[in-house]
Design an enzyme around this catalytic site. Sequence first.
Site, PDB file in Angstrom:
ATOM      1  N   ARG A  49       0.448 -15.249  87.434  1.00  0.00           N
ATOM      2  CA  ARG A  49       0.432 -14.465  86.204  1.00  0.00           C
ATOM      3  C   ARG A  49       0.166 -13.007  86.547  1.00  0.00           C
ATOM      4  O   ARG A  49      -0.137 -12.675  87.689  1.00  0.00           O
ATOM      5  CB  ARG A  49      -0.633 -15.017  85.239  1.00  0.00           C
ATOM      6  CG  ARG A  49      -1.976 -15.201  85.951  1.00  0.00           C
ATOM      7  CD  ARG A  49      -3.148 -14.973  85.104  1.00  0.00           C
ATOM      8  NE  ARG A  49      -3.211 -13.630  84.596  1.00  0.00           N
ATOM      9  CZ  ARG A  49      -3.590 -12.571  85.320  1.00  0.00           C
ATOM     10  NH1 ARG A  49      -3.923 -12.671  86.589  1.00  0.00           N
ATOM     11  NH2 ARG A  49      -3.631 -11.369  84.777  1.00  0.00           N
ATOM     12  N   ASP A 240       2.351  -5.048  80.451  1.00  0.00           N
ATOM     13  CA  ASP A 240       3.404  -6.043  80.672  1.00  0.00           C
ATOM     14  C   ASP A 240       4.782  -5.478  80.391  1.00  0.00           C
ATOM     15  O   ASP A 240       5.781  -5.923  80.955  1.00  0.00           O
ATOM     16  CB  ASP A 240       3.156  -7.282  79.815  1.00  0.00           C
ATOM     17  CG  ASP A 240       2.016  -8.092  80.400  1.00  0.00           C
ATOM     18  OD1 ASP A 240       0.846  -7.771  80.106  1.00  0.00           O
ATOM     19  OD2 ASP A 240       2.294  -8.994  81.213  1.00  0.00           O
ATOM     20  N   ASN A 250       0.405  -5.325  76.309  1.00  0.00           N
ATOM     21  CA  ASN A 250      -0.522  -5.853  77.314  1.00  0.00           C
ATOM     22  C   ASN A 250      -1.284  -7.002  76.647  1.00  0.00           C
ATOM     23  O   ASN A 250      -1.089  -7.300  75.458  1.00  0.00           O
ATOM     24  CB  ASN A 250      -1.472  -4.754  77.814  1.00  0.00           C
ATOM     25  CG  ASN A 250      -2.263  -5.194  79.036  1.00  0.00           C
ATOM     26  OD1 ASN A 250      -1.691  -5.713  80.006  1.00  0.00           O
ATOM     27  ND2 ASN A 250      -3.569  -5.021  79.014  1.00  0.00           N
TER      28      ASN A 250
HETATM   29  O1  MRU Z   1      -0.976 -13.593  80.323  1.00  0.00           O
HETATM   30  P1  MRU Z   1      -1.247 -12.837  81.579  1.00  0.00           P
HETATM   31  O2  MRU Z   1      -2.530 -13.232  82.238  1.00  0.00           O
HETATM   32  O3  MRU Z   1      -0.072 -12.892  82.540  1.00  0.00           O
HETATM   33  O4  MRU Z   1      -1.402 -11.335  81.104  1.00  0.00           O
HETATM   34  C1  MRU Z   1      -1.626 -10.351  82.063  1.00  0.00           C
HETATM   35  C2  MRU Z   1      -1.828  -8.998  81.512  1.00  0.00           C
HETATM   36  O5  MRU Z   1      -1.780  -8.770  80.323  1.00  0.00           O
HETATM   37  C3  MRU Z   1      -2.011  -7.903  82.518  1.00  0.00           C
HETATM   38  O6  MRU Z   1      -2.833  -6.898  82.017  1.00  0.00           O
HETATM   39  C4  MRU Z   1      -0.644  -7.300  82.853  1.00  0.00           C
HETATM   40  O7  MRU Z   1       0.269  -8.294  83.195  1.00  0.00           O
HETATM   41  C5  MRU Z   1      -0.730  -6.319  83.942  1.00  0.00           C
HETATM   42  S1  MRU Z   1      -1.049  -7.033  85.529  1.00  0.00           S
HETATM   43  C6  MRU Z   1      -1.051  -5.721  86.582  1.00  0.00           C
END
Ligand code: MRU
Length: 348
Positions: A49, A240, A250
């Site tokens: 993730r 994201d 995000n």
């Molecule tokens: O659902 P996730 O854990 O994949 O979400 C991750 C995030 O929101 C992070 O802040 C984002 O991907 C940036 S990682 C450098």
Amino acid sequence: MQVVDHVRLNEAGDKLVILDQTQLPNRMEYRELETAEEMYEAVKKLRVRGAPCIGIFAGFAMYVLALRFDRSSYPAFAQQFRDAAAHLNASRPTAVNLSWALRRMERVVTERKGVAPAELLPLLRAEAQAILDEDIAMCTAISEHGLSLLKEGDCVLTHCNAGPIATSKYGTAIGPLILGAERGMKLKAFSDETRPLLQGARLTSWELDRAGVDVTLICDNMASMVMKNGWVQFCFVGCDRVAANGDTANKIGTSGVAILAKHYGIPFYVLGPTSTIDLSCATGEDIKIELREPDEIREMWYREPMAPETVKCFNPAFDVTDHSLISGIITEKGICRAPYEKSLAALF
Ligand code: MRU
């Protein structure tokens, strides 16, 4: 820093090995993946993730899958490649790095029409490695730019996890803290727990603690109090997908942190590589937000369900922070400021 090898090929080079992030911080469990279903499940279940990490994963995943495709003709190989990329791309919709990396891998195949599949395989492996190597360089540069804002004793509040295991070396949002600690700076952090999947508790506090950063874990609803008390000098978060106007998707709850930061006059920065900027989205309205299962709210982590079985739940995985709340977007190329249409476009 102690680098955690979280996405790599096995020694034989024919399977993908991932650190299963759902098991952290209690267990460092590695899994070997080789089928399209296993790859899809790993992304969907957040075993891998974090936007850049999903991109790195996608590169190696396509190489491992390609090793198993029909090599008898280019058209058959290319068709299988496209189908597998489309399947993996459907696993999670919000982080743009997934489709970005899959497109890069697909180009290796489509730009060499008619070439024998056996000759494409080393090129695919090299492209996957390039995605990883570039991410390491980008995270290092982002961390340097972020660190340039901080002074000894500063405290940064972060939300979710944008550290090394969500990216590559250093990470993005917490990269400046890890880099600062490496240089002997005394910096502090508040890590939002990040309901419902607890990335802040399970992953960020684990990574910062291992890096020697003075980190304090708080529940998401405590961020206002620590800001009001004057304990936070900056908010740093990952991203994201960043739209052309600077609106940023995000982890769910990020926009609330930004609103609080504005209220208390605390600078709020988004940190991410240019691979997370999607100029094809004009604004945050164009970003698709992933909706996840109710059980993550209702019962996950609890010994028994903590809400009636039939209660309706709304569980968006991300939200969009309005560009007007963002003090700057820190990329590997430097710090972009408003108006973001102009500063982000100039990066490409
Ligand atoms: O659902 P996730 O854990 O994949 O979400 C991750 C995030 O929101 C992070 O802040 C984002 O991907 C940036 S990682 C450098």
